[in-house]
Design a protein around this motif. Structure first.
Motif, PDB file in Angstrom:
ATOM      1  N   PHE A 139      32.897  43.215  36.883  1.00 13.38           N
ATOM      2  CA  PHE A 139      32.057  44.355  37.200  1.00 13.38           C
ATOM      3  C   PHE A 139      30.592  43.971  37.294  1.00 13.38           C
ATOM      4  O   PHE A 139      30.100  43.152  36.528  1.00 13.38           O
ATOM      5  CB  PHE A 139      32.146  45.422  36.096  1.00 13.38           C
ATOM      6  CG  PHE A 139      33.499  46.028  35.930  1.00 13.38           C
ATOM      7  CD1 PHE A 139      34.010  46.893  36.869  1.00 13.38           C
ATOM      8  CD2 PHE A 139      34.259  45.729  34.822  1.00 13.38           C
ATOM      9  CE1 PHE A 139      35.253  47.463  36.705  1.00 13.38           C
ATOM     10  CE2 PHE A 139      35.495  46.289  34.639  1.00 13.38           C
ATOM     11  CZ  PHE A 139      35.999  47.166  35.594  1.00 13.38           C
ATOM     12  N   LYS A 143      28.678  49.266  37.146  1.00  4.86           N
ATOM     13  CA  LYS A 143      30.051  49.748  36.942  1.00  4.86           C
ATOM     14  C   LYS A 143      30.408  49.775  35.468  1.00  4.86           C
ATOM     15  O   LYS A 143      31.022  50.725  34.973  1.00  4.86           O
ATOM     16  CB  LYS A 143      31.041  48.832  37.679  1.00  4.86           C
ATOM     17  CG  LYS A 143      31.095  49.012  39.180  1.00  4.86           C
ATOM     18  CD  LYS A 143      32.017  50.160  39.531  1.00  4.86           C
ATOM     19  CE  LYS A 143      32.327  50.189  41.015  1.00  4.86           C
ATOM     20  NZ  LYS A 143      33.292  51.234  41.357  1.00  4.86           N
ATOM     21  N   GLU A 351      31.877  44.859  45.612  1.00  5.20           N
ATOM     22  CA  GLU A 351      31.928  45.303  44.219  1.00  5.20           C
ATOM     23  C   GLU A 351      33.377  45.494  43.787  1.00  5.20           C
ATOM     24  O   GLU A 351      34.227  45.901  44.574  1.00  5.20           O
ATOM     25  CB  GLU A 351      31.159  46.618  44.055  1.00  5.20           C
ATOM     26  CG  GLU A 351      30.953  47.039  42.617  1.00  5.20           C
ATOM     27  CD  GLU A 351      30.173  46.022  41.822  1.00  5.20           C
ATOM     28  OE1 GLU A 351      30.759  45.456  40.879  1.00  5.20           O
ATOM     29  OE2 GLU A 351      28.991  45.785  42.140  1.00  5.20           O
ATOM     30  N   SER A 353      36.525  46.938  41.153  1.00  5.59           N
ATOM     31  CA  SER A 353      36.931  48.067  40.332  1.00  5.59           C
ATOM     32  C   SER A 353      38.308  47.794  39.741  1.00  5.59           C
ATOM     33  O   SER A 353      39.203  47.331  40.446  1.00  5.59           O
ATOM     34  CB  SER A 353      36.985  49.350  41.179  1.00  5.59           C
ATOM     35  OG  SER A 353      37.398  50.460  40.391  1.00  5.59           O
ATOM     36  N   PRO A 374      39.509  52.819  35.893  1.00  5.51           N
ATOM     37  CA  PRO A 374      38.624  52.320  36.955  1.00  5.51           C
ATOM     38  C   PRO A 374      37.588  53.379  37.328  1.00  5.51           C
ATOM     39  O   PRO A 374      37.820  54.578  37.183  1.00  5.51           O
ATOM     40  CB  PRO A 374      39.592  52.047  38.124  1.00  5.51           C
ATOM     41  CG  PRO A 374      40.938  51.930  37.504  1.00  5.51           C
ATOM     42  CD  PRO A 374      40.919  52.844  36.321  1.00  5.51           C
ATOM     43  N   ASN A 375      36.439  52.925  37.834  1.00  5.91           N
ATOM     44  CA  ASN A 375      35.433  53.864  38.341  1.00  5.91           C
ATOM     45  C   ASN A 375      34.817  53.302  39.616  1.00  5.91           C
ATOM     46  O   ASN A 375      35.129  52.220  40.037  1.00  5.91           O
ATOM     47  CB  ASN A 375      34.358  54.137  37.290  1.00  5.91           C
ATOM     48  CG  ASN A 375      33.564  52.910  36.886  1.00  5.91           C
ATOM     49  OD1 ASN A 375      33.948  51.765  37.175  1.00  5.91           O
ATOM     50  ND2 ASN A 375      32.462  53.118  36.176  1.00  5.91           N
TER      51      ASN A 375
END
Length: 375
Positions: A139, A143, A351, A353, A374-375
């Protein structure tokens, strides 16, 4: 000067015995000396083990992989020269660097050459630069920090926070991310204490921390700095909960800080202590091979190797541009690519996740207190 840097920093070691005509080349560019050596060596060893396993199983699309190491010396300009050296050597992809201050410099060289780069760096700026060739193996702080801040608010009831952070590219990213989350959760920042890269004496910072009324301190330093900070905090009898990201409670920190790490808490994207069979198996193999417990950086390096393998096989060729194109918007599951250890996705910026963990150090180990979505 460029030739001097190249000669001193490039390590012409083939990691695995390769046929003389092997064409699939990978550049492992990490911090093997300087203040980032602990993180870089872990990352390097993870890459090594991953590609050794891949070669033992037949390589990538029938080709054995030749990995060459380059030492960034934890110096951004040296790292830039090493990326150029790897490109001149004909690599298909690059793994590393780990320190954000190096990656924000050297990633531009890889971008210009069209070489996909799998970095262990966490500064938010890295994936905000519209670079289609950069991909995280963990991350970014933008994040991880929101997950950690939500846990602090919801589970710990934190209202007042002191912030201790490294005044570097890495530290600034984490600091900015935390201040944003602090506002969102209504935290009052009662102290903001910047430190310097590779700082060795944290006594004055800890004295300031002890004089502050807070519910917790958010600590965002590198591994070696975190270990020094934790030792000083223990020496001065700090009882305030110390919370951070992986670099506060990683295994290298625990090793360096000893008992002083006990009680530290934080969010980790990866942990060898997670009750995940694939992770446990990887950790045991790593310990048997290298005689030490891997930290999150080793797992980052290991999963980078398998990501390159699986994506190349998905597109049917070990081609730099094809691999980079496929990575955008990609999800890899453990079912289709066991070496990634956990299901993982990348967005259009590179990015990452996936699920992650909130842990507390107890008796020298990371104890998982919660699995975060997860985000």
């Amino acid at each position: 000067m460029f030739r001097t840097l190249t000669a001193s920093a490039a390590t012409a070691l083939a990691l695995i015995a390769m046929p003389a005509l092997a064409e699939l080349k990978i550049g492992s560019i990490v911090e093997l000396s300087g203040p980032g050596a602990a993180a870089g060596t872990n990352f390097r060893d993870g890459v090594r083990m991953g590609f050794e396993e891949i070669n033992a199983a037949g390589g990538i699309l029938g080709e054995q992989v030749a990995v060459t190491e380059y030492d960034s010396q934890t110096d951004p300009q040296v790292s830039r020269a090493m990326v150029q050296k790897a490109i001149d050597d004909g690599v298909v992809a690059i793994t590393g660097t780990v320190f954000s201050s190096s990656t924000v410099v050297n990633m531009l060289v890889a971008k210009q050459a069209g070489i996909p780069q799998f970095t262990g760096s966490e500064a938010p700026s890295i994936t905000a630069m519209n670079n289609p060739y950069i991909f995280r193996t963990a991350f970014g702080s933008q994040k991880g920090v929101p997950k950690m801040a939500k846990y602090m608010a919801d589970e710990m009831g934190v209202k007042k926070v002191a912030v201790v952070w490294a005044n570097t590219e890495f530290g600034k990213g984490g600091h900015e991310s935390f201040l944003k989350e602090a506002e969102a959760h209504g935290f009052e920042i009662v102290a903001d204490l910047p430190t310097e890269q590779a700082q060795t004496d944290f006594s004055a910072d800890v004295v300031k921390l002890k004089g502050i009324e807070a519910d917790a301190a958010f600590v965002y330093l590198t591994e070696e700095e975190s270990a020094r900070f934790l030792r000083e905090a223990r020496k001065q009898g700090v009882t305030l909960p110390l919370v951070g990201e992986t670099t506060l409670i990683g295994h290298k920190v625990i090793e360096l800080a000893g008992d002083a790490a006990n009680g530290a808490m934080g969010h980790v994207g990866l942990t060898p202590d997670a009750n995940i069979p694939a992770m446990t198996e990887m950790v045991e193999k790593f310990k048997a091979k290298f005689n030490y417990t891997p930290d999150h950086n080793a797992i980052k390096g290991y999963t980078a190797a398998y990501t390159i393998k699986c994506v190349a096989e998905m597109v049917g060729e070990a081609d730099s541009q094809a691999i980079a194109d496929k990575m955008h918007g990609l999800t890899l599951t453990v079912a289709e690519c066991p070496g990634v250890l956990m299901d993982v996705s990348w967005d259009e910026t590179g990015e990452m996740s996936r699920e992650s963990f909130f842990v507390e150090v107890q008796d020298g180990k990371q104890v998982v207190k919660a699995i975060l979505p997860p985000n």
